[in-house]
Scaffold this motif. Structure first.
Motif, short mmCIF file in Angstrom:
data_model
loop_
_atom_site.label_atom_id
_atom_site.label_comp_id
_atom_site.label_asym_id
_atom_site.label_seq_id
_atom_site.Cartn_x
_atom_site.Cartn_y
_atom_site.Cartn_z
N PHE A 1 -28.07 14.80 -72.18
CA PHE A 1 -28.74 13.40 -72.27
C PHE A 1 -26.27 13.31 -72.16
N GLY B 1 -31.83 19.08 -75.15
CA GLY B 1 -31.51 17.88 -75.27
C GLY B 1 -29.87 16.94 -75.04
N ALA B 2 -29.96 17.92 -76.39
CA ALA B 2 -28.20 16.33 -76.91
C ALA B 2 -26.99 17.37 -75.30
N VAL C 1 -25.38 13.16 -68.67
CA VAL C 1 -25.92 11.95 -68.11
C VAL C 1 -24.73 10.98 -68.51
N MET C 2 -24.41 10.80 -69.55
CA MET C 2 -24.52 9.58 -69.89
C MET C 2 -22.96 9.62 -69.80
#
Length: 177
Positions: free
Chosen positions: A161, A157-158, A164-165
């Motif tokens: 994230f 997940g990290a 995407v960021m």
């Protein structure tokens, strides 16, 4: 009832060959939606599973070659009919059993549609020896401890994230510039 062809429910792997004693334009018309079903005396037929063509289109391959090489009919089934197939002229029609959608039907073909032969194609053998290896048994994969599974999920997940960021930041940078 003479002239009635019974198609059993669930039939598969059967190919029916018909001679069409009609003018070429009539044979071509049978490809129109609903026309063939009407002359066969049924409600509907999957035209994707029907072929209507002049035998002369097969040239040196011939009808016997078309059935064995193109449709998968075993040579042993064609051998007794080889001379009869070679003598056919004009238009013919080939109907695969899939054209009937697995439903039981009774064909009552018009007098210009003459049955020539019915052939079966070999089916797939789905049998096999049972797999005896340890890894083939249900739930035989190693299980992660709950703490490790959560840590793995957090790491994935990290990472997503961060990617995407990073893309959002890149798009913003390119827009502001």
């Amino acid at each position: 009832m003479e002239g009635v062809i019974h198609i059993p429910a669930g039939e598969h792997g059967v190919i029916r060959l018909f001679r069409l004693d009609m003018r070429p334009e009539q044979a071509v018309f049978l490809r129109e939606p609903g026309a063939l079903a009407q002359v066969l005396g049924i409600d509907a037929l999957d035209m994707e599973q029907v072929e209507i063509f002049p035998v002369s289109d097969l040239e040196e391959l011939g009808l016997a070659g078309y059935l064995t090489e193109g449709m998968g009919v075993p040579e042993e089934q064609i051998t007794p009919d080889r001379e009869r197939l070679a003598a056919l002229e004009g238009h013919v029609m080939v109907i695969r059993s899939r054209a009937f959608g697995g439903r039981e039907m009774r064909l009552t073909p018009a007098e210009q549609i003459k049955p020539v032969a019915t052939y079966g194609t070999p089916g797939t053998s789905w049998s096999g020896a049972p797999i005896e290896t340890e890894s083939a048994k249900p739930y035989s994969a190693p299980k992660l401890a709950p703490r490790k599974a959560r840590a793995e999920a957090r790491r994935i997940g990290a990472t997503l994230f961060a990617v995407v960021m990073g893309l959002v930041g890149l798009v913003l940078y390119l827009l502001v510039r």
